[in-house]
Design a protein around this motif. Structure first.
Motif, PDB file in Angstrom:
ATOM      1  N   THR A 115     116.023 -47.398 -50.258  1.00 45.18           N
ATOM      2  CA  THR A 115     116.770 -48.305 -50.799  1.00 45.18           C
ATOM      3  C   THR A 115     117.710 -47.293 -52.258  1.00 45.18           C
ATOM      4  OG1 THR A 115     115.901 -49.452 -52.346  1.00 45.18           O
ATOM      5  CG2 THR A 115     116.460 -50.526 -49.795  1.00 45.18           C
ATOM      6  N   ALA A 116     118.918 -47.860 -52.474  1.00 44.34           N
ATOM      7  CA  ALA A 116     119.610 -47.144 -53.643  1.00 44.34           C
ATOM      8  C   ALA A 116     118.505 -46.644 -54.848  1.00 44.34           C
ATOM      9  CB  ALA A 116     121.403 -47.398 -54.107  1.00 44.34           C
ATOM     10  N   VAL A 141     116.153 -38.315 -51.978  1.00 43.89           N
ATOM     11  CA  VAL A 141     116.338 -40.002 -51.586  1.00 43.89           C
ATOM     12  C   VAL A 141     116.165 -39.851 -50.073  1.00 43.89           C
ATOM     13  CG1 VAL A 141     118.862 -41.715 -51.763  1.00 43.89           C
ATOM     14  CG2 VAL A 141     117.549 -40.289 -53.787  1.00 43.89           C
ATOM     15  N   ALA A 142     116.806 -39.020 -48.773  1.00 47.68           N
ATOM     16  CA  ALA A 142     116.862 -38.695 -48.384  1.00 47.68           C
ATOM     17  C   ALA A 142     115.333 -38.983 -47.471  1.00 47.68           C
ATOM     18  CB  ALA A 142     117.856 -37.556 -47.757  1.00 47.68           C
ATOM     19  N   LEU A 143     114.592 -38.565 -48.603  1.00 50.99           N
ATOM     20  CA  LEU A 143     112.628 -39.209 -48.192  1.00 50.99           C
ATOM     21  C   LEU A 143     112.529 -40.459 -47.545  1.00 50.99           C
ATOM     22  CD1 LEU A 143     111.610 -35.500 -49.022  1.00 50.99           C
ATOM     23  CD2 LEU A 143     112.342 -36.943 -45.685  1.00 50.99           C
ATOM     24  N   GLY A 144     113.715 -41.170 -49.078  1.00 52.10           N
ATOM     25  CA  GLY A 144     113.254 -42.548 -49.243  1.00 52.10           C
ATOM     26  C   GLY A 144     112.953 -43.018 -50.916  1.00 52.10           C
ATOM     27  N   ALA A 186     122.990 -44.848 -48.854  1.00 49.41           N
ATOM     28  CA  ALA A 186     123.841 -45.643 -48.011  1.00 49.41           C
ATOM     29  C   ALA A 186     124.072 -45.097 -46.341  1.00 49.41           C
ATOM     30  CB  ALA A 186     125.387 -45.633 -48.757  1.00 49.41           C
ATOM     31  N   ALA A 187     124.452 -43.481 -46.377  1.00 54.98           N
ATOM     32  CA  ALA A 187     123.988 -42.771 -45.382  1.00 54.98           C
ATOM     33  C   ALA A 187     123.008 -42.823 -44.604  1.00 54.98           C
ATOM     34  CB  ALA A 187     124.642 -41.205 -45.428  1.00 54.98           C
TER      35      ALA A 187
END
Length: 351
Positions: free
Chosen positions: A15-16, A229-232, A272-273
């Motif tokens: 999540t963000a 962030v792309a890894l969570g 979000a992406a």
């Protein structure tokens, strides 16, 4: 697993992320500078500013002070003796209260890392939303037990720690009755080499321990925390300053306002992406199909009754006719009417 890190923010992997601007000791003992850095952090969109709560007595033993009486390596990063720097840079109790009140007026979360039980009590009295444990204290089980009793979320940095030490720390907190735990992947080098950052550890920690995982970043710039962030990663902690050229321990490796603004805004976009693992086609994409895809088109003039062959067909936009992958249902059919070259063929043109 997810839980409320603050009354207004729930942490959950993918999540963000919650963004902590780590001021640490970048205030250099100057409360005017501290307020300026807080103001800058608020302007970037950070959720929290974080300090470090230690005293000359709670952090360092006499032997270490005596071993570091003079610094010669970098006059901007170090000056005087270690004892002189610690004395200059540590936050007094009244300064904690002053900064907490200032953060409240600015609408940003105030938090800090306690390095002893006394500092834990001070922060608890100031009603910090959570406790952050420094990497150096992951094996300080007495402190972990003490922190756990306050029933606040605990953010645990894992720099320098083995898997066994991380497991031991988690077990200590759980046994003390606290299961609102977040792990931060961290490399305790300032800055680390890129090949040693090992962002895939974020995935490993998620899968191994089942708790939310964030990233405490010591790299230069904004690219690596954004990649996390792309890894969570659902929390990013990043050292923050208004001027990387200021004297002090961490200004050089800290994010400046431009970099922190990037982290705050782009991390939301990345989260979000990431979207869903399940393959879907958005409504917006479906609306593009008639314009963007191709249809079966006549490659030459054709007469009523002609039997269509492959050589009679080509594929062009728009996608409002028969799709190219349905060519096999068109070849061999006869036409109901004449079609000039470059016409879109439709099903009602065919016998």
């Amino acid at each position: 697993m997810k839980f409320n890190l603050t009354p207004d923010f729930t942490v959950e992997n993918f999540t963000a992320p919650y963004i902590i601007a780590e001021i640490g000791s970048n205030h250099n003992g100057d409360m005017d500078l501290a307020r300026k850095i807080i103001d800058a952090a608020v302007a970037t969109g950070a959720h929290a500013v974080k300090f470090q709560s230690w005293t000359p007595e709670s952090l360092i033993a006499t032997e270490e002070y005596e071993a570091n009486t003079v610094y010669t390596d970098d006059p901007k990063k170090h000056w005087g003796s270690l004892r002189e720097m610690v004395e200059e840079y540590y936050l007094r109790e009244d300064q904690h209260k002053e900064l907490k009140e200032y953060c409240d007026t600015k609408g940003v979360d105030f938090c800090s890392t306690p390095f002893s039980e006394g500092e834990t009590d001070l922060l608890n009295d100031l009603e910090v939303p959570f406790f952050k444990v420094a990497s150096m204290d992951i094996n300080n089980l007495r402190l972990l037990k003490y922190l756990a009793q306050f029933d606040k979320p605990i953010i645990l940095s894992t720099g320098m720690a083995t898997l066994g030490e991380i497991e031991q720390a988690i077990q200590t907190l759980e046994d003390a009755g606290n299961q609102r735990i977040m792990l931060l992947h961290c490399i305790s080098v300032y800055p680390p080499k890129m090949e040693n950052v090992n962002l895939r550890n974020i995935t490993m920690l998620q899968q191994t321990f089942g708790y939310p995982v964030g990233f405490s970043d010591h790299t230069i710039g904004s690219a690596i925390p954004l990649a996390s962030v792309a890894l969570g990663a659902c929390l990013i902690e990043k050292h923050f300053t208004i001027d990387k050229d200021l004297p002090g321990w961490d200004h050089m490796i800290s994010a400046n306002p431009e970099e922190m603004t990037d982290i705050c805004s782009e991390s939301k976009n990345i989260a979000a992406a990431m979207g869903s693992y399940r393959r879907t086609i958005s409504d917006e994409e479906e609306q593009k199909m008639p314009k963007m895809r191709r249809s079966i088109i006549t490659a030459r003039n054709l007469k009523k009754g002609d039997i269509i062959e492959e050589k009679d067909l080509t594929f062009k936009r728009p996608g409002t006719g028969i799709a190219p992958d349905e060519e096999k249902f068109v070849v061999g059919r006869s036409l109901k009417n004449d079609l000039v070259k470059d016409s879109v063929i439709r099903w009602d043109d065919l016998v």
